[in-house]
Design a protein around this motif. Structure first.
Motif, PDB file in Angstrom:
ATOM      1  N   PHE A  35       0.809  -1.211   0.000  1.00  0.00           N
ATOM      2  CA  PHE A  35       0.000   0.000   0.000  1.00  0.00           C
ATOM      3  C   PHE A  35       0.847   1.268   0.000  1.00  0.00           C
ATOM      4  CE2 PHE A  35      -3.673  -2.350   2.350  1.00  0.00           C
ATOM      5  CZ  PHE A  35      -3.928  -3.078   1.200  1.00  0.00           C
ATOM      6  N   ASP A  36       2.042   1.197   0.627  1.00  0.00           N
ATOM      7  CA  ASP A  36       2.875   2.398   0.736  1.00  0.00           C
ATOM      8  C   ASP A  36       3.441   2.840  -0.606  1.00  0.00           C
ATOM      9  OD1 ASP A  36       4.140  -0.187   1.494  1.00  0.00           O
ATOM     10  OD2 ASP A  36       5.994   0.939   1.263  1.00  0.00           O
ATOM     11  N   PHE A  37       3.312   2.016  -1.653  1.00  0.00           N
ATOM     12  CA  PHE A  37       3.771   2.395  -2.986  1.00  0.00           C
ATOM     13  C   PHE A  37       2.666   3.075  -3.808  1.00  0.00           C
ATOM     14  CE2 PHE A  37       6.926  -1.072  -2.257  1.00  0.00           C
ATOM     15  CZ  PHE A  37       8.075  -0.307  -2.446  1.00  0.00           C
ATOM     16  N   LEU A  38       1.469   3.193  -3.243  1.00  0.00           N
ATOM     17  CA  LEU A  38       0.317   3.675  -4.003  1.00  0.00           C
ATOM     18  C   LEU A  38      -0.181   5.014  -3.483  1.00  0.00           C
ATOM     19  CD1 LEU A  38      -1.645   0.296  -4.081  1.00  0.00           C
ATOM     20  CD2 LEU A  38      -0.116   1.192  -5.851  1.00  0.00           C
ATOM     21  N   SER A  39      -0.733   5.804  -4.385  1.00  0.00           N
ATOM     22  CA  SER A  39      -1.414   7.026  -3.976  1.00  0.00           C
ATOM     23  C   SER A  39      -2.760   6.655  -3.366  1.00  0.00           C
ATOM     24  CB  SER A  39      -1.629   7.943  -5.182  1.00  0.00           C
ATOM     25  OG  SER A  39      -2.573   7.372  -6.079  1.00  0.00           O
ATOM     26  N   ALA A  40      -3.396   7.610  -2.719  1.00  0.00           N
ATOM     27  CA  ALA A  40      -4.695   7.349  -2.095  1.00  0.00           C
ATOM     28  C   ALA A  40      -5.720   6.901  -3.134  1.00  0.00           C
ATOM     29  CB  ALA A  40      -5.178   8.595  -1.362  1.00  0.00           C
ATOM     30  N   GLY A  76      12.014   5.060  -9.540  1.00  0.00           N
ATOM     31  CA  GLY A  76      11.090   6.055 -10.066  1.00  0.00           C
ATOM     32  C   GLY A  76       9.761   6.167  -9.361  1.00  0.00           C
ATOM     33  N   LEU A  77       9.701   5.786  -8.089  1.00  0.00           N
ATOM     34  CA  LEU A  77       8.450   5.888  -7.335  1.00  0.00           C
ATOM     35  C   LEU A  77       7.993   7.340  -7.245  1.00  0.00           C
ATOM     36  CD1 LEU A  77       6.312   4.503  -5.519  1.00  0.00           C
ATOM     37  CD2 LEU A  77       7.821   4.975  -3.581  1.00  0.00           C
ATOM     38  N   LYS A  78       6.718   7.573  -7.531  1.00  0.00           N
ATOM     39  CA  LYS A  78       6.183   8.930  -7.490  1.00  0.00           C
ATOM     40  C   LYS A  78       5.481   9.239  -6.161  1.00  0.00           C
ATOM     41  CE  LYS A  78       5.603   9.206 -12.496  1.00  0.00           C
ATOM     42  NZ  LYS A  78       4.646   9.411 -13.629  1.00  0.00           N
ATOM     43  N   THR A  79       4.896   8.212  -5.534  1.00  0.00           N
ATOM     44  CA  THR A  79       4.211   8.425  -4.263  1.00  0.00           C
ATOM     45  C   THR A  79       5.211   8.854  -3.193  1.00  0.00           C
ATOM     46  OG1 THR A  79       2.619   6.713  -4.849  1.00  0.00           O
ATOM     47  CG2 THR A  79       2.732   7.348  -2.532  1.00  0.00           C
ATOM     48  N   GLN A  80       4.800   9.785  -2.324  1.00  0.00           N
ATOM     49  CA  GLN A  80       5.706  10.303  -1.304  1.00  0.00           C
ATOM     50  C   GLN A  80       5.114  10.294   0.099  1.00  0.00           C
ATOM     51  OE1 GLN A  80       9.018  11.180  -1.974  1.00  0.00           O
ATOM     52  NE2 GLN A  80       8.429  10.183  -3.884  1.00  0.00           N
ATOM     53  N   ASN A  81       3.897   9.778   0.247  1.00  0.00           N
ATOM     54  CA  ASN A  81       3.235   9.766   1.548  1.00  0.00           C
ATOM     55  C   ASN A  81       2.505   8.442   1.766  1.00  0.00           C
ATOM     56  OD1 ASN A  81       3.581  12.673   2.506  1.00  0.00           O
ATOM     57  ND2 ASN A  81       2.656  12.977   0.479  1.00  0.00           N
ATOM     58  N   LEU A  82       2.500   7.978   3.018  1.00  0.00           N
ATOM     59  CA  LEU A  82       1.757   6.770   3.343  1.00  0.00           C
ATOM     60  C   LEU A  82       0.256   7.031   3.207  1.00  0.00           C
ATOM     61  CD1 LEU A  82       3.621   5.565   6.557  1.00  0.00           C
ATOM     62  CD2 LEU A  82       3.808   4.606   4.260  1.00  0.00           C
ATOM     63  N   PRO A  83      -0.456   6.203   2.467  1.00  0.00           N
ATOM     64  CA  PRO A  83      -1.902   6.397   2.324  1.00  0.00           C
ATOM     65  C   PRO A  83      -2.663   5.771   3.490  1.00  0.00           C
ATOM     66  CG  PRO A  83      -1.222   4.552   0.989  1.00  0.00           C
ATOM     67  CD  PRO A  83       0.036   5.088   1.638  1.00  0.00           C
ATOM     68  N   ASN A  84      -3.904   6.167   3.644  1.00  0.00           N
ATOM     69  CA  ASN A  84      -4.798   5.598   4.654  1.00  0.00           C
ATOM     70  C   ASN A  84      -5.588   4.459   4.012  1.00  0.00           C
ATOM     71  OD1 ASN A  84      -6.727   4.965   6.538  1.00  0.00           O
ATOM     72  ND2 ASN A  84      -7.695   6.971   6.568  1.00  0.00           N
ATOM     73  N   SER A 132     -14.298 -13.581   3.631  1.00  0.00           N
ATOM     74  CA  SER A 132     -12.853 -13.562   3.425  1.00  0.00           C
ATOM     75  C   SER A 132     -12.089 -12.947   4.593  1.00  0.00           C
ATOM     76  CB  SER A 132     -12.514 -12.782   2.152  1.00  0.00           C
ATOM     77  OG  SER A 132     -12.993 -13.447   1.015  1.00  0.00           O
ATOM     78  N   THR A 133     -10.859 -13.412   4.733  1.00  0.00           N
ATOM     79  CA  THR A 133      -9.890 -12.832   5.657  1.00  0.00           C
ATOM     80  C   THR A 133      -8.820 -12.124   4.840  1.00  0.00           C
ATOM     81  OG1 THR A 133     -10.233 -14.536   7.334  1.00  0.00           O
ATOM     82  CG2 THR A 133      -8.140 -13.353   7.406  1.00  0.00           C
ATOM     83  N   TRP A 134      -8.393 -10.955   5.311  1.00  0.00           N
ATOM     84  CA  TRP A 134      -7.366 -10.176   4.604  1.00  0.00           C
ATOM     85  C   TRP A 134      -6.318  -9.770   5.634  1.00  0.00           C
ATOM     86  CZ3 TRP A 134      -8.957  -6.178   0.339  1.00  0.00           C
ATOM     87  CH2 TRP A 134      -7.813  -5.649  -0.285  1.00  0.00           C
ATOM     88  N   ILE A 135      -5.072 -10.186   5.400  1.00  0.00           N
ATOM     89  CA  ILE A 135      -4.001  -9.755   6.301  1.00  0.00           C
ATOM     90  C   ILE A 135      -3.136  -8.704   5.598  1.00  0.00           C
ATOM     91  CG2 ILE A 135      -4.014 -11.900   7.596  1.00  0.00           C
ATOM     92  CD1 ILE A 135      -1.463 -12.725   6.182  1.00  0.00           C
ATOM     93  N   VAL A 136      -2.770  -7.694   6.361  1.00  0.00           N
ATOM     94  CA  VAL A 136      -2.032  -6.540   5.849  1.00  0.00           C
ATOM     95  C   VAL A 136      -0.830  -6.286   6.746  1.00  0.00           C
ATOM     96  CG1 VAL A 136      -2.119  -4.054   5.373  1.00  0.00           C
ATOM     97  CG2 VAL A 136      -4.135  -5.482   4.931  1.00  0.00           C
ATOM     98  N   SER A 137       0.326  -6.065   6.144  1.00  0.00           N
ATOM     99  CA  SER A 137       1.491  -5.565   6.878  1.00  0.00           C
ATOM    100  C   SER A 137       1.926  -4.275   6.196  1.00  0.00           C
ATOM    101  CB  SER A 137       2.643  -6.576   6.851  1.00  0.00           C
ATOM    102  OG  SER A 137       2.267  -7.787   7.439  1.00  0.00           O
ATOM    103  N   GLU A 138       2.178  -3.253   7.007  1.00  0.00           N
ATOM    104  CA  GLU A 138       2.516  -1.955   6.422  1.00  0.00           C
ATOM    105  C   GLU A 138       3.369  -1.130   7.375  1.00  0.00           C
ATOM    106  OE1 GLU A 138       2.634  -0.331   3.806  1.00  0.00           O
ATOM    107  OE2 GLU A 138       1.540  -1.701   2.490  1.00  0.00           O
ATOM    108  N   PHE A 139       3.942  -0.076   6.809  1.00  0.00           N
ATOM    109  CA  PHE A 139       4.576   0.950   7.628  1.00  0.00           C
ATOM    110  C   PHE A 139       3.507   1.916   8.127  1.00  0.00           C
ATOM    111  CE2 PHE A 139       8.022  -0.349   4.729  1.00  0.00           C
ATOM    112  CZ  PHE A 139       8.976  -0.702   5.670  1.00  0.00           C
TER     113      PHE A 139
END
Length: 220
Positions: A113-118, A171-179, A136-143
């Motif tokens: 998710f941290d590589f994506l814009s909102a 070349g990553l363009k995203t610069q902020n952690l999304p919610n 369904s179950t969804w597991i997420v690990s993130e900063f």
């Protein structure tokens, strides 16, 4: 975003900066897949999580999708090593556009998710949710950024450095952690458990689709 340019030394780089903290975050909820039958794993990189999940959940079949050819090659070698290749389908594709059958009851996304814009994240969560079953179950690990104190300051600087590195290297363009909480909740998922590591810089989360809100437990 394709991280193939850093694939040969990504694991070493991860261990130098974080030790095994990211690996432990990925493995935190492996047992949650024991009741599932079909798993969708996205951007697992070198296949460490996929191999661990299949070894933990003996009856699980998985589909692992990654855009990075070199990472998939590393994953293939790992799965072959443990004799797990017959239980997983590896696909080189962009998860944002590739066809997804509506059948998965277990989903895993780790440090994606941290590589994506909102906007990109909301669209991706919607897309994946359409392929997820009602239970369904969804597991997420993130900063994440801690809420206050010196840990918030330190985490903020580290996240900035990481974004600068990936901007220069791939070349990553995203610069902020999304919610990601709001779009997950909008798709009917409820947060059941959240475990923090490194003072809140790293979080592991367990989500399920449910009509009833579950109490969130926090563990430092």
């Amino acid at each position: 975003m394709n991280c193939d340019p850093v694939a040969p030394f990504y694991r070493t780089m991860e261990y130098v900066v974080f030790g095994r903290a990211l690996e432990r975050a990925r493995f935190r909820f492996l047992d949650a897949g024991k009741e599932a039958s079909t798993a969708l794993i996205i951007a697992d990189g070198d296949g460490r999580f996929t191999a661990a999940l299949l070894r933990t959940c003996a009856h699980l079949q998985a589909e692992s999708i990654d855009i990075r050819r070199k990472m998939l090659a590393l994953a293939q070698r790992r799965l072959d090593k443990f004799g797990l290749q017959s239980r997983v389908r590896l696909r080189q594709s962009d998860i944002r556009i590739c066809p997804l059958p509506a059948q998965f009851d277990f989903i895993a996304t780790h440090f994606l998710f941290d590589f994506l814009s909102a906007t990109e994240l909301s669209a991706l969560i919607t897309r994946i949710s359409q392929a997820a079953q009602s239970h369904s179950t969804w597991i997420v690990s993130e900063f994440a950024i801690p809420s206050s104190g010196w840990r918030r300051l330190c985490a903020g600087w580290l996240i900035r450095i990481m974004y600068v590195f990936f901007r220069i290297s791939v070349g990553l363009k995203t610069q902020n952690l999304p919610n990601w909480h709001e779009p997950m909740e909008h798709q009917g998922f409820r947060l059941r458990e959240r475990i923090k590591a490194r003072g809140g810089l790293i979080v592991s989360e367990l989500w399920t689709r449910s009509l009833v809100n579950e109490q969130v437990s926090n563990e430092s």
